[in-house]
Write a protein that holds these residues in place. Structure first.
Motif, PDB file in Angstrom:
ATOM      1  N   PHE A  62       2.489  -1.040  -0.794  1.00 21.58           N
ATOM      2  CA  PHE A  62       2.606  -1.315  -2.219  1.00 21.58           C
ATOM      3  C   PHE A  62       1.864  -2.584  -2.607  1.00 21.58           C
ATOM      4  CE2 PHE A  62       5.024  -2.977  -5.935  1.00 21.58           C
ATOM      5  CZ  PHE A  62       4.714  -1.965  -6.817  1.00 21.58           C
ATOM      6  N   LEU A  63       1.954  -3.626  -1.788  1.00 21.99           N
ATOM      7  CA  LEU A  63       1.358  -4.910  -2.121  1.00 21.99           C
ATOM      8  C   LEU A  63      -0.022  -5.084  -1.517  1.00 21.99           C
ATOM      9  CD1 LEU A  63       4.549  -7.099  -1.719  1.00 21.99           C
ATOM     10  CD2 LEU A  63       3.466  -6.379  -3.841  1.00 21.99           C
ATOM     11  N   ASP A  64      -0.433  -4.135  -0.700  1.00 20.78           N
ATOM     12  CA  ASP A  64      -1.775  -4.152  -0.125  1.00 20.78           C
ATOM     13  C   ASP A  64      -2.051  -5.449   0.626  1.00 20.78           C
ATOM     14  OD1 ASP A  64      -4.126  -2.777   0.386  1.00 20.78           O
ATOM     15  OD2 ASP A  64      -5.180  -3.695  -1.298  1.00 20.78           O
ATOM     16  N   GLY A  65      -1.022  -5.992   1.273  1.00 22.42           N
ATOM     17  CA  GLY A  65      -1.193  -7.187   2.088  1.00 22.42           C
ATOM     18  C   GLY A  65      -1.261  -8.485   1.319  1.00 22.42           C
ATOM     19  N   LYS A  66      -1.135  -8.435  -0.015  1.00 24.03           N
ATOM     20  CA  LYS A  66      -1.219  -9.651  -0.827  1.00 24.03           C
ATOM     21  C   LYS A  66       0.148 -10.339  -0.903  1.00 24.03           C
ATOM     22  CE  LYS A  66      -5.531  -8.897  -2.044  1.00 24.03           C
ATOM     23  NZ  LYS A  66      -5.752  -7.611  -1.386  1.00 24.03           N
ATOM     24  N   ILE A  67       0.131 -11.630  -1.249  1.00 22.15           N
ATOM     25  CA  ILE A  67       1.391 -12.339  -1.436  1.00 22.15           C
ATOM     26  C   ILE A  67       2.021 -11.922  -2.762  1.00 22.15           C
ATOM     27  CG2 ILE A  67       0.669 -14.292  -0.034  1.00 22.15           C
ATOM     28  CD1 ILE A  67       0.199 -15.861  -2.588  1.00 22.15           C
TER      29      ILE A  67
ATOM     30  N   TYR B  98      -1.041   5.729  -2.593  1.00 19.23           N
ATOM     31  CA  TYR B  98      -2.202   6.592  -2.372  1.00 19.23           C
ATOM     32  C   TYR B  98      -3.500   5.831  -2.631  1.00 19.23           C
ATOM     33  CZ  TYR B  98      -5.386  10.550  -2.850  1.00 19.23           C
ATOM     34  OH  TYR B  98      -6.438  11.416  -2.711  1.00 19.23           O
ATOM     35  N   VAL B  99      -3.545   5.101  -3.745  1.00 21.68           N
ATOM     36  CA  VAL B  99      -4.747   4.344  -4.091  1.00 21.68           C
ATOM     37  C   VAL B  99      -5.015   3.260  -3.049  1.00 21.68           C
ATOM     38  CG1 VAL B  99      -5.750   2.746  -5.763  1.00 21.68           C
ATOM     39  CG2 VAL B  99      -4.615   4.820  -6.556  1.00 21.68           C
ATOM     40  N   ASN B 100      -3.974   2.564  -2.615  1.00 23.77           N
ATOM     41  CA  ASN B 100      -4.154   1.517  -1.606  1.00 23.77           C
ATOM     42  C   ASN B 100      -4.677   2.086  -0.296  1.00 23.77           C
ATOM     43  OD1 ASN B 100      -3.348  -0.499  -3.319  1.00 23.77           O
ATOM     44  ND2 ASN B 100      -1.279  -0.657  -2.516  1.00 23.77           N
ATOM     45  N   ASN B 101      -4.143   3.230   0.101  1.00 23.63           N
ATOM     46  CA  ASN B 101      -4.613   3.859   1.342  1.00 23.63           C
ATOM     47  C   ASN B 101      -6.093   4.222   1.251  1.00 23.63           C
ATOM     48  OD1 ASN B 101      -2.156   3.665   2.660  1.00 23.63           O
ATOM     49  ND2 ASN B 101      -1.459   5.684   1.989  1.00 23.63           N
ATOM     50  N   ILE B 102      -6.472   4.818   0.123  1.00 21.41           N
ATOM     51  CA  ILE B 102      -7.872   5.175  -0.085  1.00 21.41           C
ATOM     52  C   ILE B 102      -8.747   3.922  -0.079  1.00 21.41           C
ATOM     53  CG2 ILE B 102      -9.529   6.062  -1.775  1.00 21.41           C
ATOM     54  CD1 ILE B 102      -8.066   8.243  -0.293  1.00 21.41           C
TER      55      ILE B 102
ATOM     56  N   LYS C  89     -13.219 -15.493  -8.475  1.00 26.83           N
ATOM     57  CA  LYS C  89     -14.222 -14.539  -7.997  1.00 26.83           C
ATOM     58  C   LYS C  89     -13.898 -13.107  -8.414  1.00 26.83           C
ATOM     59  CE  LYS C  89     -15.391 -17.271  -3.888  1.00 26.83           C
ATOM     60  NZ  LYS C  89     -15.430 -17.261  -2.401  1.00 26.83           N
ATOM     61  N   LYS C  90     -12.877 -12.950  -9.263  1.00 25.26           N
ATOM     62  CA  LYS C  90     -12.455 -11.632  -9.755  1.00 25.26           C
ATOM     63  C   LYS C  90     -11.757 -10.823  -8.675  1.00 25.26           C
ATOM     64  CE  LYS C  90     -16.623 -10.620 -10.995  1.00 25.26           C
ATOM     65  NZ  LYS C  90     -17.850 -10.012 -11.548  1.00 25.26           N
ATOM     66  N   GLU C  91     -11.322 -11.473  -7.605  1.00 31.10           N
ATOM     67  CA  GLU C  91     -10.623 -10.785  -6.534  1.00 31.10           C
ATOM     68  C   GLU C  91      -9.121 -10.986  -6.674  1.00 31.10           C
ATOM     69  OE1 GLU C  91     -12.264 -12.427  -3.000  1.00 31.10           O
ATOM     70  OE2 GLU C  91     -14.180 -11.376  -3.192  1.00 31.10           O
ATOM     71  N   VAL C  92      -8.347  -9.980  -6.231  1.00 30.19           N
ATOM     72  CA  VAL C  92      -6.900 -10.073  -6.339  1.00 30.19           C
ATOM     73  C   VAL C  92      -6.384 -11.086  -5.330  1.00 30.19           C
ATOM     74  CG1 VAL C  92      -4.723  -8.859  -6.123  1.00 30.19           C
ATOM     75  CG2 VAL C  92      -6.673  -7.713  -7.163  1.00 30.19           C
ATOM     76  N   PHE C  93      -5.731 -12.111  -5.845  1.00 28.21           N
ATOM     77  CA  PHE C  93      -5.141 -13.153  -5.005  1.00 28.21           C
ATOM     78  C   PHE C  93      -3.698 -12.811  -4.656  1.00 28.21           C
ATOM     79  CE2 PHE C  93      -2.273 -16.869  -5.601  1.00 28.21           C
ATOM     80  CZ  PHE C  93      -2.447 -17.450  -4.351  1.00 28.21           C
TER      81      PHE C  93
ATOM     82  N   TYR D 110      11.870  -2.023   0.432  1.00 27.37           N
ATOM     83  CA  TYR D 110      10.889  -1.512   1.389  1.00 27.37           C
ATOM     84  C   TYR D 110       9.492  -1.527   0.786  1.00 27.37           C
ATOM     85  CZ  TYR D 110       8.318   1.607   4.447  1.00 27.37           C
ATOM     86  OH  TYR D 110       7.364   2.139   5.261  1.00 27.37           O
ATOM     87  N   GLU D 111       9.403  -1.036  -0.459  1.00 27.62           N
ATOM     88  CA  GLU D 111       8.097  -0.992  -1.097  1.00 27.62           C
ATOM     89  C   GLU D 111       7.558  -2.391  -1.374  1.00 27.62           C
ATOM     90  OE1 GLU D 111      10.605   0.858  -1.917  1.00 27.62           O
ATOM     91  OE2 GLU D 111       9.953   2.955  -1.912  1.00 27.62           O
ATOM     92  N   LEU D 112       8.444  -3.310  -1.812  1.00 27.01           N
ATOM     93  CA  LEU D 112       7.997  -4.652  -2.143  1.00 27.01           C
ATOM     94  C   LEU D 112       7.615  -5.443  -0.907  1.00 27.01           C
ATOM     95  CD1 LEU D 112      10.593  -5.735  -4.853  1.00 27.01           C
ATOM     96  CD2 LEU D 112       8.313  -4.842  -5.189  1.00 27.01           C
ATOM     97  N   ASN D 113       8.142  -5.071   0.220  1.00 30.14           N
ATOM     98  CA  ASN D 113       7.954  -5.875   1.417  1.00 30.14           C
ATOM     99  C   ASN D 113       7.057  -5.191   2.445  1.00 30.14           C
ATOM    100  OD1 ASN D 113       8.511  -8.403   2.471  1.00 30.14           O
ATOM    101  ND2 ASN D 113      10.094  -7.618   3.836  1.00 30.14           N
ATOM    102  N   ASN D 114       6.320  -4.168   2.023  1.00 23.28           N
ATOM    103  CA  ASN D 114       5.429  -3.540   2.997  1.00 23.28           C
ATOM    104  C   ASN D 114       3.982  -3.637   2.537  1.00 23.28           C
ATOM    105  OD1 ASN D 114       4.846  -1.544   1.140  1.00 23.28           O
ATOM    106  ND2 ASN D 114       6.052   0.038   2.143  1.00 23.28           N
TER     107      ASN D 114
END
Length: 429
Positions: free
Chosen positions: A54-59, A394-398, A14-18, A47-51
């Motif tokens: 950075f990953l925007d909640g994705k696996i 920044y992009v993820n927050n926006i 579906k063109k969505e980030v999995f 910290y960045e990899l596990n929050n």
């Protein structure tokens, strides 16, 4: 040796980030050095990899060496957040194979890279969830055989190194479940026929514009983070209607020239566009990330021929050809961009072009090319990963603000930044 980490999106049909695969710089062919590089990357950026930022909640997909598996490094991640990726080095290591089975029992998913028709690969398929196939390193017949076998065994197929329209067409034909590649988001945009403004971003723009005392900086920020708003705005202001002697080259300049009254009319016209059609979200995110990354690096570049705002537009408009389904040269021909920016986007010429190439190399995990560009521009390599993480956050927050303008728990719309809810009737008054 500097450490670099980048995430690459894995998209579904579906063109969505999995998910995101985490890649890092590795200059060594020695197994021990690879372990050290990987361990340092995971430790330094844990910290960045596990929050969520950075990953925007994705696996996360991460490749682990046998030694890292034996040291239980995957336990740093929750089982529902990590896919343990393995290759041939794990399959030939008897202890590492046993550890993989233990991780599987603990709830971790397993992905295998570069599957081959060999006994050691088949012997572990009972616990494998994903089969990753290299679409640049195998013949078409082999790709067809592996994809067909994996599907018959109910394994999810991930095509990676999908970097061209031809490999994308083949991956789609083979019914692969997920796709990954240096430019996979751009390839996935091939079915997009027009640029639609993001409805939530458009809503924020309406709120900002209808305040009693509109803030030009706030409006500039909202428009600047969405290429589908920035492009028609600059195109409009540079049209024959305004007959400007000097063409505008920044969003803020365009807004000032347009004026609040005409800006409301422009937004009003946009409000009649059908926003229900699908837009390539990852491609829009990429344009925003490139824009911010280019802009943030400009202060570190000596003798750069463009301004920070021009660098922002360079990164943003780099995806415009894919969004419009036309060659990039045709897309940017409708914009008044400096010759330096056009040369950078089309031919990667000049120091401006080197900056653009650096950003591309970083996002593609081309560490050698990135290092050469950084050295040419005299950018301290030590700041690259820091700036990349800052831009991604920044992009993820926006993006969370744009895609979640409503309270999901109550279903009620929330006013932004304390503003009262407005209606289209209020807006047109």
């Amino acid at each position: 040796m500097e450490k670099y980490v980048v995430r690459q999106p894995i998209l579904d049909r579906k063109k969505e980030v999995f998910a995101y695969e985490i890649l890092w710089k590795n200059d060594s062919d020695q197994a021990n050095d690879k372990d050290i590089t990987a361990a340092n990357a995971i430790d330094d950026f844990f910290y960045e990899l596990n929050n969520q930022k950075f990953l925007d909640g994705k696996i996360t997909f991460i490749t682990f060496t046998p030694n890292l598996l034996l040291k239980n490094i995957p336990k740093m991640f929750a089982s529902n957040r990590l896919v343990i990726q393995i290759d041939d080095s794990v399959l030939v290591h008897p202890l590492a194979r046993k550890i993989i089975y233990r991780f599987k029992k603990q709830g971790y998913q397993i992905a295998i890279r570069d599957f081959e028709f060999a006994p050691r690969y088949f012997s572990i398929l009972d616990i494998v969830d994903y089969i990753k196939i290299d679409f640049t390193g195998m013949s078409e017949s082999s790709l067809r055989n592996i994809a067909g076998m994996g599907s018959n065994m109910h394994k999810s197929i991930i095509a990676y190194n999908v970097n061209t329209p031809e490999t994308l067409d083949l991956a789609v034909e083979l019914n692969c479940d997920y796709m990954e590649g240096a430019n996979v988001a751009q390839q996935f945009s091939s079915k997009v026929h027009r640029m639609d403004h993001m409805q939530s971003n458009f809503f924020q723009l309406m709120v900002a514009i209808t305040k009693d005392e509109p803030n030009i900086d706030e409006i500039t920020e909202i428009v600047s983070r969405d290429v589908t708003l920035a492009f028609p705005l600059i195109k409009l202001v540079n049209s024959a209607y305004f007959a400007l002697r000097n063409r505008v080259q920044s969003v803020k300049q365009a807004l000032i020239i347009l004026g609040l009254g005409q800006l409301k009319e422009w937004v009003y016209l946009l409000s009649f566009k059908d926003g229900s059609s699908d837009y390539p979200e990852e491609l829009l995110r990429m344009s925003f990330l490139r824009a911010h990354f280019c802009s943030e690096l400009t202060p570190y570049v000596a003798d750069l021929e463009i301004s920070k705002s021009e660098a922002y537009l360079m990164g943003m408009f780099s995806t415009l050809g894919s969004l419009l389904e036309v060659p990039l040269e045709d897309a940017i021909s409708e914009l008044f961009l400096s010759d330096a920016v056009k040369s950078a986007l089309l031919r990667q010429e000049g120091r401006c072009g080197t900056l653009y190439r650096l950003v591309q190399c970083y996002e593609n995990a081309d560490w050698k090319g990135m290092t050469l560009c950084a050295q040419e521009l005299q950018i301290p390599e030590s700041i690259l990963t820091q700036k990349y993480f800052e831009c991604v956050e920044y992009v993820n927050n926006i993006w969370r603000q744009l895609t979640n303008p409503y309270d999901k728990q109550t279903g009620d719309s929330e006013s932004l930044e304390g503003e009262t809810e407005i209606t289209m009737e209020d807006f047109h008054q």
